[in-house]
Design an enzyme around this catalytic site. Sequence first.
Site, mmCIF file in Angstrom:
data_model
loop_
_atom_site.group_PDB
_atom_site.id
_atom_site.type_symbol
_atom_site.label_atom_id
_atom_site.label_comp_id
_atom_site.label_asym_id
_atom_site.label_seq_id
_atom_site.Cartn_x
_atom_site.Cartn_y
_atom_site.Cartn_z
ATOM 1 N N ARG A 2 56.221 30.153 43.822
ATOM 2 C CA ARG A 2 56.065 31.613 43.846
ATOM 3 C C ARG A 2 55.845 32.105 45.277
ATOM 4 O O ARG A 2 56.327 33.176 45.646
ATOM 5 C CB ARG A 2 54.903 32.034 42.941
ATOM 6 N N ARG A 13 46.575 31.408 33.062
ATOM 7 C CA ARG A 13 48.016 31.544 32.919
ATOM 8 C C ARG A 13 48.714 30.209 33.127
ATOM 9 O O ARG A 13 48.363 29.455 34.032
ATOM 10 C CB ARG A 13 48.535 32.557 33.961
ATOM 11 N N LYS A 48 45.933 42.065 44.221
ATOM 12 C CA LYS A 48 46.546 43.331 43.780
ATOM 13 C C LYS A 48 45.984 43.775 42.428
ATOM 14 O O LYS A 48 45.583 44.917 42.260
ATOM 15 C CB LYS A 48 48.079 43.178 43.645
ATOM 16 N N ARG A 72 41.947 31.146 39.033
ATOM 17 C CA ARG A 72 41.941 32.457 38.345
ATOM 18 C C ARG A 72 41.862 32.315 36.825
ATOM 19 O O ARG A 72 42.465 31.426 36.235
ATOM 20 C CB ARG A 72 43.231 33.194 38.723
ATOM 21 N N ARG A 92 59.697 43.894 43.922
ATOM 22 C CA ARG A 92 59.571 42.563 44.499
ATOM 23 C C ARG A 92 60.849 42.110 45.198
ATOM 24 O O ARG A 92 60.893 40.990 45.721
ATOM 25 C CB ARG A 92 59.276 41.562 43.381
#
Length: 213
Positions: A171, A160, A13, A127, A88
């Site tokens: 998650r 992160r 996204k 990431r 969400r």
Amino acid sequence: MNLIFMGPPGAGKGTQARQIADKYGIPQLSTGDMLRAAVKAGTEVGRKAKAAMESGGLVTDDIVVGIIADRISDADCKKGFILDGFPRTVAQARALDSMLMERKLKIDHVIDITCDTEALVARITGRSTCAGCGEGYHKEHKKPKKAGVCDKCGGTLTTRADDNEETVRNRLSVYDQQTAPVIDHYRHKGAFKTVDGMQEMDTVFKNLCAIIG
Ligand code: ADP
Ligand code: ADP
Ligand code: ZN
């Protein structure tokens, strides 16, 4: 042009929203980015959001709805915006519906970017993000020319704290339980599209542009 990008964590996204924002000249509104900025700045919102974010749970609806209500009132959202990571929950989607109705706005496209679970885990755990400009990287799929340094601005790449395997699994299950039902909320309303996020980043981008026009 008002857009919503949906999809599980790691689907792409943010990667796509940044490019679409550049191409169409509309801002990317990432509740995750805004919450991380609030945590870093130590604001009241940040203090309230911190624990949920660290564990991979959701921040309360009233906090994120408040953030988005303020943000879409800003002048740079007049031409449109991309919601990335919001709504969400079904309650957030309903709050957004009334917020838009009050402002006489509508969503042009809700686009769900799909991705296989194991690919999601590999994407998130590989990431990194530029601390300077927010550009995203991946240790295999999108390597910077120089390790740890952003190609675009020379900034330092950071990872992160919540991008570890344990938090990621949490998650993903939060996504299945609380966010997947939001898809039905929009499917019934029309203007809902799906894009296969397992394709190359450039192909996903082309598919999105074809939908947006
Ligand atoms: P999201 O915002 O949905 O959580 P990101 O856009 O941050 O996801 O992407 C997660 C990671 O996967 C990033 O490291 C990114 O570079 C990488 N990525 C994004 N799209 C693709 C793709 N189509 N193929 C392979 N890797 C991708
Ligand atoms: P990703 O796309 O990789 O899941 P985000 O940057 O969108 O990550 O979100 C990071 C964290 O911020 C989430 O795990 C959650 O704790 C919080 N968050 C972001 N957006 C929302 C939202 N709309 N509602 C509740 N919590 C949110
Ligand atoms: Zn950068």
